[in-house]
Design a protein around this motif. Structure first.
Motif, PDB file in Angstrom:
ATOM      1  N   LEU A  66       0.844  -1.193   0.000  1.00 37.74           N
ATOM      2  CA  LEU A  66       0.000   0.000   0.000  1.00 37.74           C
ATOM      3  C   LEU A  66       0.879   1.242   0.000  1.00 37.74           C
ATOM      4  N   CYS A  67       0.338   2.299  -0.617  1.00 36.23           N
ATOM      5  CA  CYS A  67       1.032   3.573  -0.542  1.00 36.23           C
ATOM      6  C   CYS A  67       0.817   4.168   0.854  1.00 36.23           C
ATOM      7  N   SER A  68       1.460   5.272   1.124  1.00 36.80           N
ATOM      8  CA  SER A  68       1.377   5.874   2.458  1.00 36.80           C
ATOM      9  C   SER A  68      -0.056   6.256   2.811  1.00 36.80           C
ATOM     10  N   LYS A  69      -0.774   6.800   1.820  1.00 39.77           N
ATOM     11  CA  LYS A  69      -2.142   7.241   2.075  1.00 39.77           C
ATOM     12  C   LYS A  69      -3.051   6.071   2.425  1.00 39.77           C
ATOM     13  N   HIS A  70      -3.032   5.011   1.596  1.00 42.72           N
ATOM     14  CA  HIS A  70      -3.930   3.874   1.827  1.00 42.72           C
ATOM     15  C   HIS A  70      -3.481   3.025   3.025  1.00 42.72           C
ATOM     16  N   TYR A  71      -2.192   3.038   3.305  1.00 42.43           N
ATOM     17  CA  TYR A  71      -1.724   2.344   4.500  1.00 42.43           C
ATOM     18  C   TYR A  71      -2.312   3.002   5.751  1.00 42.43           C
ATOM     19  N   GLN A  72      -2.331   4.349   5.778  1.00 43.27           N
ATOM     20  CA  GLN A  72      -2.881   5.069   6.926  1.00 43.27           C
ATOM     21  C   GLN A  72      -4.388   4.829   7.060  1.00 43.27           C
ATOM     22  N   ALA A 110      -6.015   2.112   6.054  1.00 45.72           N
ATOM     23  CA  ALA A 110      -6.210   0.746   6.542  1.00 45.72           C
ATOM     24  C   ALA A 110      -5.876   0.643   8.024  1.00 45.72           C
ATOM     25  N   TRP A 111      -4.860   1.402   8.465  1.00 45.61           N
ATOM     26  CA  TRP A 111      -4.514   1.408   9.885  1.00 45.61           C
ATOM     27  C   TRP A 111      -5.659   1.968  10.722  1.00 45.61           C
ATOM     28  N   ASP A 145      -4.741  -6.398   8.415  1.00 45.01           N
ATOM     29  CA  ASP A 145      -4.550  -7.842   8.247  1.00 45.01           C
ATOM     30  C   ASP A 145      -5.088  -8.340   6.912  1.00 45.01           C
ATOM     31  N   VAL A 146      -5.998  -7.589   6.320  1.00 48.70           N
ATOM     32  CA  VAL A 146      -6.554  -8.007   5.024  1.00 48.70           C
ATOM     33  C   VAL A 146      -5.508  -7.935   3.926  1.00 48.70           C
ATOM     34  N   HIS A 147      -4.558  -7.014   4.075  1.00 48.80           N
ATOM     35  CA  HIS A 147      -3.548  -6.781   3.044  1.00 48.80           C
ATOM     36  C   HIS A 147      -2.313  -7.631   3.332  1.00 48.80           C
ATOM     37  N   THR A 148      -1.985  -8.470   2.363  1.00 46.75           N
ATOM     38  CA  THR A 148      -0.849  -9.391   2.520  1.00 46.75           C
ATOM     39  C   THR A 148       0.462  -8.639   2.323  1.00 46.75           C
ATOM     40  N   PRO A 149       1.412  -8.778   3.247  1.00 43.81           N
ATOM     41  CA  PRO A 149       2.702  -8.120   3.040  1.00 43.81           C
ATOM     42  C   PRO A 149       3.444  -8.713   1.847  1.00 43.81           C
TER      43      PRO A 149
END
Length: 341
Positions: A22-28, A30-31, A37-41
């Motif tokens: 995820l980019c910084s925006k979508h990571y924030q 999702a946090w 947990d839905v997003h696989t590393p």
């Protein structure tokens, strides 16, 4: 490859991923939503633990460790030492990447090319094993996927080696043409000092025909220029030996010939290659008289009549007729019957 996508996995987003694909925006986002947990590393990079051949220079650079994934002892020790040194310098605030801007170096290489020193010659003079570093600076990378990508920075050591190559004649290839003015002036100065054409030719390995044809050219090879310059440095402050009568005669003929031609001695020049040419004094001699003067000097220097004819670019019978018209039968006799021979 790391397996990490080059853009964010969210639909329509082209941001650079920072974590969990995820980019910084979508990571924030999702946090905040508690859905990380839905997003696989991204999968970890698979390291192929190999050992490169012995000729790859283990421990000298990080190429084997990073690109070839070599994990031999010299490569791992070198990597650890470099990383420790990097961390120490960063902690002290003295860390230097060792890279410099490539613009000045590229302009220097282009300037050398205009002078006549090609990029392969630059690489050779800089001490590189191949011409790739210089070629990449000029025309970009050739790596798969990065063809044509222009460098922005290069190693400081590489830049210093290239900038150390100067636009001077000694750095040119041996056959690279250069203006013949410096060669002409040096030879003329030596003749004005008393060195005969024969003596100069012997030291350079030239015949009389080679000598006079060279004096008519507008350009010469760089090797020829350097050979004449080296001889000039040896002889410009010396007079030729005059122990024997024929050596005294050759000295006198050379000095008188240079004086009649207006050839300047060595001390008349500040920079023999670049000083402007002084205005020539008007001579009352006709063209035929000057030709006969050259013929007489070459014959007295011991050159055979056939070589003299080649040097002045005249046929033997034409020289004989010219000498007869000017009342120089002594010169005409040397060329009688040469055309038939």
């Amino acid at each position: 490859m790391t397996g990490k996508p080059q853009v964010c996995t969210q639909d329509g987003c082209e941001g650079k991923p920072v974590a969990r694909r995820l980019c910084s925006k979508h990571y924030q986002q999702a946090w905040n939503a508690g859905t990380l947990d839905v997003h696989t590393p991204a999968p970890r990079r698979k390291i192929n633990r190999t050992v490169c051949p012995d000729d790859h220079g283990h421990g000298d650079t990080t190429v084997c460790y990073v690109l070839h994934q070599c994990r031999c002892d010299p490569c791992t020790d070198n990597r650890a030492a470099r990383e420790a040194q990097r961390r120490k310098l960063k902690a002290y605030g003295r860390y230097d990447t060792g890279l410099v801007d490539v613009t000045e170096v590229r302009e220097h290489v282009l300037m050398l090319g205009e002078f006549g020193i090609g990029y392969k010659r630059v690489a050779e003079l800089a001490g590189f094993k191949s011409s790739t570093p210089v070629r990449t600076i000029l025309w970009g990378r050739m790596d798969p996927g990065r063809v044509g990508e222009m460098q922005k920075r290069i190693k400081r050591e590489t830049a210093e080696k290239i900038l150390a190559v100067k636009p001077v004649i000694k750095n040119l290839g041996p056959k690279q043409p250069v203006p013949a003015l410096g060669v002409h002036r040096r030879v003329q100065a030596l003749v004005a000092r008393g060195w005969s054409v024969t003596r100069i030719g012997e030291r350079l390995g030239w015949t009389a025909a080679n000598f006079w044809s060279l004096m008519k050219k507008d350009t010469v090879g760089a090797a020829t220029h350097l050979a004449v310059a080296a001889l000039y440095e040896q002889l410009w402050d010396q007079e030729p030996p005059r122990g024997e009568w024929h050596e005294k005669a050759a000295y006198t003929r050379a000095v008188n010939y240079a004086a009649r031609r207006g050839w300047l001695p060595p001390l008349a020049w500040d920079d023999i290659d670049t000083d402007p040419t002084p205005e020539a004094h008007q001579s009352e001699q006709t063209k035929g008289e000057r030709v006969l003067e050259d013929v007489e000097w070459l014959l007295e220097s011991g050159e055979p009549a056939a070589q003299v004819a080649l040097a002045v670019d005249r046929k033997p019978d034409a020289i004989a007729k010219l000498a007869e018209r000017h009342g120089r039968l002594d010169l005409a006799r040397a060329f009688y019957g040469r055309a038939a021979a």
